[in-house]
Design a protein around this motif. Structure first.
Motif, PDB file in Angstrom:
ATOM      1  N   ALA A 354      -7.313   3.200   1.149  1.00 23.97           N
ATOM      2  CA  ALA A 354      -6.101   3.828   1.685  1.00 23.97           C
ATOM      3  C   ALA A 354      -5.753   3.259   3.059  1.00 23.97           C
ATOM      4  O   ALA A 354      -4.579   2.977   3.351  1.00 23.97           O
ATOM      5  N   ILE A 355      -6.766   3.067   3.904  1.00 24.35           N
ATOM      6  CA  ILE A 355      -6.511   2.555   5.254  1.00 24.35           C
ATOM      7  C   ILE A 355      -5.981   1.136   5.192  1.00 24.35           C
ATOM      8  O   ILE A 355      -5.038   0.775   5.909  1.00 24.35           O
ATOM      9  N   ARG A 356      -6.595   0.307   4.343  1.00 29.73           N
ATOM     10  CA  ARG A 356      -6.121  -1.074   4.231  1.00 29.73           C
ATOM     11  C   ARG A 356      -4.641  -1.136   3.853  1.00 29.73           C
ATOM     12  O   ARG A 356      -3.838  -1.812   4.499  1.00 29.73           O
ATOM     13  N   GLY A 357      -4.280  -0.424   2.792  1.00 32.66           N
ATOM     14  CA  GLY A 357      -2.904  -0.483   2.324  1.00 32.66           C
ATOM     15  C   GLY A 357      -1.927   0.125   3.303  1.00 32.66           C
ATOM     16  O   GLY A 357      -0.879  -0.472   3.594  1.00 32.66           O
ATOM     17  N   CYS A 358      -2.266   1.296   3.845  1.00 33.10           N
ATOM     18  CA  CYS A 358      -1.334   1.977   4.747  1.00 33.10           C
ATOM     19  C   CYS A 358      -1.182   1.221   6.066  1.00 33.10           C
ATOM     20  O   CYS A 358      -0.067   0.998   6.534  1.00 33.10           O
ATOM     21  N   ALA A 359      -2.310   0.817   6.664  1.00 29.26           N
ATOM     22  CA  ALA A 359      -2.238   0.086   7.937  1.00 29.26           C
ATOM     23  C   ALA A 359      -1.537  -1.255   7.756  1.00 29.26           C
ATOM     24  O   ALA A 359      -0.735  -1.674   8.606  1.00 29.26           O
ATOM     25  N   GLY A 360      -1.830  -1.954   6.654  1.00 30.40           N
ATOM     26  CA  GLY A 360      -1.137  -3.211   6.397  1.00 30.40           C
ATOM     27  C   GLY A 360       0.354  -3.016   6.207  1.00 30.40           C
ATOM     28  O   GLY A 360       1.160  -3.810   6.707  1.00 30.40           O
ATOM     29  N   GLY A 361       0.749  -1.955   5.521  1.00 31.49           N
ATOM     30  CA  GLY A 361       2.170  -1.680   5.335  1.00 31.49           C
ATOM     31  C   GLY A 361       2.872  -1.332   6.630  1.00 31.49           C
ATOM     32  O   GLY A 361       3.984  -1.798   6.887  1.00 31.49           O
ATOM     33  N   VAL A 362       2.231  -0.526   7.462  1.00 32.35           N
ATOM     34  CA  VAL A 362       2.825  -0.169   8.759  1.00 32.35           C
ATOM     35  C   VAL A 362       2.987  -1.410   9.623  1.00 32.35           C
ATOM     36  O   VAL A 362       4.028  -1.609  10.263  1.00 32.35           O
ATOM     37  N   ALA A 363       1.966  -2.269   9.653  1.00 33.88           N
ATOM     38  CA  ALA A 363       2.060  -3.497  10.440  1.00 33.88           C
ATOM     39  C   ALA A 363       3.170  -4.400   9.922  1.00 33.88           C
ATOM     40  O   ALA A 363       3.929  -4.990  10.710  1.00 33.88           O
ATOM     41  N   ILE A 404       3.907   3.866   2.978  1.00 34.23           N
ATOM     42  CA  ILE A 404       3.640   4.682   1.784  1.00 34.23           C
ATOM     43  C   ILE A 404       3.339   3.789   0.586  1.00 34.23           C
ATOM     44  O   ILE A 404       2.408   4.052  -0.194  1.00 34.23           O
ATOM     45  N   GLY A 405       4.129   2.731   0.415  1.00 36.31           N
ATOM     46  CA  GLY A 405       3.877   1.821  -0.698  1.00 36.31           C
ATOM     47  C   GLY A 405       2.509   1.162  -0.601  1.00 36.31           C
ATOM     48  O   GLY A 405       1.782   1.047  -1.599  1.00 36.31           O
ATOM     49  N   GLY A 406       2.133   0.724   0.609  1.00 42.75           N
ATOM     50  CA  GLY A 406       0.808   0.140   0.786  1.00 42.75           C
ATOM     51  C   GLY A 406      -0.306   1.129   0.508  1.00 42.75           C
ATOM     52  O   GLY A 406      -1.336   0.773  -0.085  1.00 42.75           O
ATOM     53  N   LEU A 407      -0.102   2.374   0.910  1.00 43.42           N
ATOM     54  CA  LEU A 407      -1.092   3.416   0.638  1.00 43.42           C
ATOM     55  C   LEU A 407      -1.273   3.613  -0.865  1.00 43.42           C
ATOM     56  O   LEU A 407      -2.411   3.647  -1.371  1.00 43.42           O
ATOM     57  N   LEU A 408      -0.178   3.718  -1.596  1.00 40.71           N
ATOM     58  CA  LEU A 408      -0.265   3.908  -3.045  1.00 40.71           C
ATOM     59  C   LEU A 408      -0.888   2.686  -3.729  1.00 40.71           C
ATOM     60  O   LEU A 408      -1.714   2.831  -4.643  1.00 40.71           O
ATOM     61  N   GLY A 409      -0.495   1.491  -3.282  1.00 44.53           N
ATOM     62  CA  GLY A 409      -1.073   0.285  -3.862  1.00 44.53           C
ATOM     63  C   GLY A 409      -2.560   0.161  -3.592  1.00 44.53           C
ATOM     64  O   GLY A 409      -3.338  -0.230  -4.474  1.00 44.53           O
ATOM     65  N   GLY A 410      -2.987   0.498  -2.367  1.00 43.71           N
ATOM     66  CA  GLY A 410      -4.403   0.447  -2.041  1.00 43.71           C
ATOM     67  C   GLY A 410      -5.220   1.443  -2.848  1.00 43.71           C
ATOM     68  O   GLY A 410      -6.308   1.121  -3.334  1.00 43.71           O
ATOM     69  N   LEU A 411      -4.695   2.649  -3.010  1.00 45.85           N
ATOM     70  CA  LEU A 411      -5.415   3.663  -3.798  1.00 45.85           C
ATOM     71  C   LEU A 411      -5.459   3.267  -5.274  1.00 45.85           C
ATOM     72  O   LEU A 411      -6.486   3.466  -5.943  1.00 45.85           O
ATOM     73  N   ALA A 412      -4.355   2.731  -5.789  1.00 45.01           N
ATOM     74  CA  ALA A 412      -4.333   2.332  -7.198  1.00 45.01           C
ATOM     75  C   ALA A 412      -5.343   1.221  -7.471  1.00 45.01           C
ATOM     76  O   ALA A 412      -6.074   1.252  -8.470  1.00 45.01           O
ATOM     77  N   MET A 413      -5.409   0.224  -6.584  1.00 43.42           N
ATOM     78  CA  MET A 413      -6.365  -0.855  -6.791  1.00 43.42           C
ATOM     79  C   MET A 413      -7.795  -0.370  -6.594  1.00 43.42           C
ATOM     80  O   MET A 413      -8.719  -0.846  -7.288  1.00 43.42           O
ATOM     81  N   THR A 414      -8.016   0.565  -5.668  1.00 47.27           N
ATOM     82  CA  THR A 414      -9.363   1.134  -5.507  1.00 47.27           C
ATOM     83  C   THR A 414      -9.792   1.853  -6.774  1.00 47.27           C
ATOM     84  O   THR A 414     -10.950   1.713  -7.218  1.00 47.27           O
ATOM     85  N   TRP A 415      -8.882   2.619  -7.375  1.00 50.96           N
ATOM     86  CA  TRP A 415      -9.203   3.295  -8.641  1.00 50.96           C
ATOM     87  C   TRP A 415      -9.559   2.278  -9.710  1.00 50.96           C
ATOM     88  O   TRP A 415     -10.537   2.451 -10.448  1.00 50.96           O
ATOM     89  N   TRP A 416      -8.798   1.200  -9.806  1.00 53.15           N
ATOM     90  CA  TRP A 416      -9.063   0.188 -10.823  1.00 53.15           C
ATOM     91  C   TRP A 416     -10.414  -0.495 -10.583  1.00 53.15           C
ATOM     92  O   TRP A 416     -11.170  -0.743 -11.523  1.00 53.15           O
ATOM     93  N   GLN A 417     -10.708  -0.795  -9.330  1.00 51.93           N
ATOM     94  CA  GLN A 417     -11.973  -1.464  -9.024  1.00 51.93           C
ATOM     95  C   GLN A 417     -13.165  -0.542  -9.243  1.00 51.93           C
ATOM     96  O   GLN A 417     -14.232  -0.986  -9.684  1.00 51.93           O
ATOM     97  N   ARG A 418     -13.007   0.746  -8.951  1.00 50.71           N
ATOM     98  CA  ARG A 418     -14.089   1.703  -9.236  1.00 50.71           C
ATOM     99  C   ARG A 418     -14.298   1.833 -10.743  1.00 50.71           C
ATOM    100  O   ARG A 418     -15.436   1.916 -11.221  1.00 50.71           O
ATOM    101  N   ARG A 419     -13.201   1.829 -11.482  1.00 51.48           N
ATOM    102  CA  ARG A 419     -13.299   1.930 -12.940  1.00 51.48           C
ATOM    103  C   ARG A 419     -13.986   0.696 -13.517  1.00 51.48           C
ATOM    104  O   ARG A 419     -14.844   0.806 -14.399  1.00 51.48           O
TER     105      ARG A 419
END
Length: 439
Positions: A354-363, A404-419
């Motif tokens: 979440a931090i990666r996606g959100c912080a990257g999107g904000v930057a 927000i988009g980066g946050l959602l993308g980061g969480l979605a990819m984290t879910w996929w990688q955990r799966r």
């Protein structure tokens, strides 16, 4: 290649077990060239390389307009120098009319030249200072800061010299802005290239937490993807009404030489048009004159100058209902880019994804907001004194949508990688002998 010069030399530690070959000696000396002289000359060369191109275009343009019947080549050289300074934020007054918009095409060319030459400077001075082991142990290394400062100083000196030679009182060039822009172009692009070319950037990046590296990668991917999408939308909009652009060129009654020069100059502001397109897709839009607005929800424009790229503008009046859905593109693009970025630096932690996606999107939103702030300005008299994106609104929308988009993308990819990790960890049981087919 440059990092090899920072690695400890095992042959030199082996108490004279063997002497270095002439090739090894030349390679080592190639990374230990005089830092002060090389960095300063590199900055001068980075500025001069693009300045020479602008001077050449100025002379060619002077000849194409009237075959040299009026003026002298010196006038063409001065026009080229003024164009180079305009790309560094100088602004210019032409017959009392202020032009403050920055041609980002020339600025991008200057940034590319600073990067390329800075990278070579970094490689040439990479042998100075401590090696990789001593840097990792925390020893201070002033190689990159000193080289970057000298590189920037050389670039600024060249810019100030051009300002003094080409400037005239009636043009009212802003020398302070030229210095600031020169520091930004040479310091940001040239300095970072020196760090990469010298191998220090890789060493420093290895010391950063994975979340910081992931956020930086997400920021880069989101910003690049968004600029590509904005470019595609601009090209489509221009292509839909390309006949209008051709009609504008025909009404200018230009000769072949004038048309060639005008087309080349138009290409220098295409990056500005791309930023305008991105600002439109984000929602706030942009102005093309005082008391005008171009956005997905409202288009109010007045009489426009005869400029081919303006054919990409939507029709004046009420907008179709589907254009409002274009504002969903920033969120979708940020989510896609953040997810793609995390594939290279995977993580199984929800908070880190979440931090990666959100912080990257904000930057990325902050960087695009800066681009929106410098893409516009005054381009003529009267109502054309206000042309450009609504910078502050674009900044707010970009930070929100990309974050927000980066946050959602980061969480979605984290879910996929955990799966995927769970699938890899599942034990594979041996088949029951009774289930095997009879031989």
């Amino acid at each position: 290649m440059a990092m090899t010069s920072l690695l400890p030399d095992s042959t030199s530690r082996s108490a004279g077990s063997r002497t270095r070959t002439p090739g090894e000696l030349r390679r080592d000396l190639g990374h230990r060239r005089p830092l002060v002289l090389l960095a300063a000359l590199g900055g001068i060369a980075a500025a001069a390389s693009t300045l020479v191109v602008c001077l050449a275009v100025g002379v060619v343009g002077w000849f194409l307009t009237d075959a040299g019947a009026h003026g002298t080549p010196r006038d063409g050289l001065r026009v080229g120098a003024l164009g180079w300074l305009l790309a560094h934020g100088s602004g210019i007054h032409v017959q009392g009319v202020a032009v403050t918009a920055v041609p980002l095409g020339i600025t991008a060319l200057c940034a590319w030249a600073a990067w390329r030459i800075g990278h070579r400077v970094g490689d040439s001075v990479s042998g100075h200072g401590p090696d990789a082991d001593r840097i990792a142990d925390g020893e201070r290394d002033w190689t990159v800061p000193l080289a970057a400062a000298l590189f920037t100083a050389g670039y600024v000196v060249m810019a100030v010299a051009t300002l003094v030679v080409a400037g005239r009182p009636e043009n009212a060039l802003d020398g302070g802005r030229v210095v600031v822009w020169s520091i930004l172009v040479s310091g940001v692009f040239g300095g970072s290239a020196i760090a990469v070319g010298s191998g220090r950037a890789a060493i420093w990046a290895a010391l950063l937490p994975p979340s910081v590296r992931g956020a930086a990668a997400a920021c880069r991917r989101i910003l690049v993807t968004w600029l590509v999408v904005s470019t595609v939308v601009f090209v489509i909009a221009l292509g839909v009404d390309f006949s209008t652009a051709v009609n504008v060129m025909s009404q200018l009654h230009t000769s072949a030489g004038d048309a060639t020069l005008f087309t080349a100059l138009t290409a220098m502001v295409v990056p500005n048009a791309v930023v305008f397109s991105g600002s439109y897709l984000l929602g706030p839009g942009f102005t093309v004159g005082l008391h005008t607005i171009v956005s997905p929800t409202a288009v109010t424009i007045g009489p426009l100058p005869m400029f081919p790229l303006l054919a990409a503008l939507p029709d004046n009046g009420a907008t179709p209902g589907w254009t409002g859905w274009l504002m969903a593109l920033p969120l979708l693009v940020a989510a896609f880019a953040a997810a793609r970025s995390q594939r290279r630096i995977p993580t199984l932690r929800w908070d880190e994804g979440a931090i990666r996606g959100c912080a990257g999107g904000v930057a990325a939103g902050i960087v695009f907001g800066f681009l929106a702030g410098v893409a516009g300005g005054a381009v003529g008299p009267g109502r054309m004194r206000d042309v450009g994106p609504l910078a502050f609104d674009v900044l707010v929308h970009a930070i929100t949508a990309f974050g927000i988009g980066g946050l959602l993308g980061g969480l979605a990819m984290t879910w996929w990688q955990r799966r995927a990790a769970r699938w890899d960890d599942e034990p594979v049981s041996d088949p029951d002998p009774g289930d095997l087919p009879a031989q």
